[in-house]
Design a protein around this motif. Sequence first.
Motif, PDB file in Angstrom:
ATOM      1  N   ARG A  77       0.833  -1.193   0.000  1.00 17.77           N
ATOM      2  CA  ARG A  77       0.000   0.000   0.000  1.00 17.77           C
ATOM      3  C   ARG A  77       0.870   1.246   0.000  1.00 17.77           C
ATOM      4  O   ARG A  77       2.071   1.173   0.267  1.00 17.77           O
ATOM      5  CB  ARG A  77      -0.907   0.009   1.219  1.00 17.77           C
ATOM      6  CG  ARG A  77      -0.129   0.065   2.510  1.00 17.77           C
ATOM      7  CD  ARG A  77      -0.997  -0.129   3.739  1.00 17.77           C
ATOM      8  NE  ARG A  77      -0.166  -0.272   4.910  1.00 17.77           N
ATOM      9  CZ  ARG A  77       0.317   0.738   5.627  1.00 17.77           C
ATOM     10  NH1 ARG A  77       0.052   1.966   5.288  1.00 17.77           N
ATOM     11  NH2 ARG A  77       1.070   0.530   6.675  1.00 17.77           N
ATOM     12  N   ARG A  86      -2.449   8.016   0.512  1.00 19.95           N
ATOM     13  CA  ARG A  86      -2.301   7.207   1.720  1.00 19.95           C
ATOM     14  C   ARG A  86      -3.356   6.107   1.818  1.00 19.95           C
ATOM     15  O   ARG A  86      -4.532   6.337   1.535  1.00 19.95           O
ATOM     16  CB  ARG A  86      -2.398   8.113   2.932  1.00 19.95           C
ATOM     17  CG  ARG A  86      -2.172   7.400   4.228  1.00 19.95           C
ATOM     18  CD  ARG A  86      -2.230   8.368   5.371  1.00 19.95           C
ATOM     19  NE  ARG A  86      -1.968   7.639   6.598  1.00 19.95           N
ATOM     20  CZ  ARG A  86      -2.244   8.088   7.786  1.00 19.95           C
ATOM     21  NH1 ARG A  86      -2.776   9.279   7.929  1.00 19.95           N
ATOM     22  NH2 ARG A  86      -1.994   7.376   8.845  1.00 19.95           N
ATOM     23  N   ARG A  87      -2.886   4.924   2.198  1.00 19.60           N
ATOM     24  CA  ARG A  87      -3.707   3.736   2.454  1.00 19.60           C
ATOM     25  C   ARG A  87      -4.239   3.038   1.214  1.00 19.60           C
ATOM     26  O   ARG A  87      -4.917   2.022   1.322  1.00 19.60           O
ATOM     27  CB  ARG A  87      -4.857   4.035   3.400  1.00 19.60           C
ATOM     28  CG  ARG A  87      -4.430   4.410   4.785  1.00 19.60           C
ATOM     29  CD  ARG A  87      -5.630   4.458   5.727  1.00 19.60           C
ATOM     30  NE  ARG A  87      -5.243   5.026   6.992  1.00 19.60           N
ATOM     31  CZ  ARG A  87      -5.777   6.122   7.522  1.00 19.60           C
ATOM     32  NH1 ARG A  87      -6.745   6.754   6.892  1.00 19.60           N
ATOM     33  NH2 ARG A  87      -5.359   6.576   8.667  1.00 19.60           N
ATOM     34  N   ASN A 145      -4.226   0.575  -1.772  1.00 19.40           N
ATOM     35  CA  ASN A 145      -3.503  -0.648  -2.081  1.00 19.40           C
ATOM     36  C   ASN A 145      -2.946  -0.590  -3.493  1.00 19.40           C
ATOM     37  O   ASN A 145      -3.543   0.008  -4.387  1.00 19.40           O
ATOM     38  CB  ASN A 145      -4.412  -1.871  -1.935  1.00 19.40           C
ATOM     39  CG  ASN A 145      -4.740  -2.161  -0.487  1.00 19.40           C
ATOM     40  OD1 ASN A 145      -3.928  -1.944   0.402  1.00 19.40           O
ATOM     41  ND2 ASN A 145      -5.941  -2.635  -0.243  1.00 19.40           N
ATOM     42  N   ASP A 159       6.618  -2.767   3.288  1.00 18.13           N
ATOM     43  CA  ASP A 159       6.144  -1.507   3.859  1.00 18.13           C
ATOM     44  C   ASP A 159       7.101  -0.993   4.930  1.00 18.13           C
ATOM     45  O   ASP A 159       7.341   0.213   5.024  1.00 18.13           O
ATOM     46  CB  ASP A 159       4.741  -1.674   4.449  1.00 18.13           C
ATOM     47  CG  ASP A 159       3.664  -1.707   3.382  1.00 18.13           C
ATOM     48  OD1 ASP A 159       3.976  -1.464   2.195  1.00 18.13           O
ATOM     49  OD2 ASP A 159       2.499  -1.978   3.734  1.00 18.13           O
TER      50      ASP A 159
END
Length: 186
Positions: free
Chosen positions: A2, A9-10, A12, A26
């Motif tokens: 992600r 942001r966030r 996938n 990550d």
Amino acid sequence: MRVIAGSARRLNLKTPEGLDTRPTTDRVKESLFNMLNPDLYDCAFLDLFSGSGAIGIEALSRGAKKAVFVDMSPVCAGIIKENLEHTRLSDRAEILKSDVYAAIGKLGDNGEKFDIIYMDPPYAEGFYSPVLEAVRASGILKEDGYIVAESAKDFVFPAVKGFKVFKERKCGPAVMTFLNVEEERC
């Protein structure tokens, strides 16, 4: 996988299937971007051996003004395009489906200059020295820019004429080596 921070942001990201690519985890990505963060805003970012494009997309999400993605795999180029569309960052991106050396030459011929060049080649393929030499010969690194090369923990980074290592950090299973242009001595 992600996007960790910034405008995307966030969200996938897709990754290529199989063992031909080695996506940066990550945790490693977060450590890397903690180091890059002061230099990202409004920078020109080059992502060599892009794979899924996750590193360049993270740079765009965090404020880079543009990113160029280089990968010779048609599958990876397609995934990068999908990921850029999904994150709505396509307008500041360019994908070069090309051999890294040809792409570096083309970028140099076009007068492109980058603040940060990130390279994450296949670890055991011997790309580090020849790619750095190609970057130096092409003139695509800005005078105050730098290169970040990801490698395996046990890799001994080669000395390359024209570059000096100014920082090295272990990030989980990888090492990030930061290089800039070495000043010529009279």
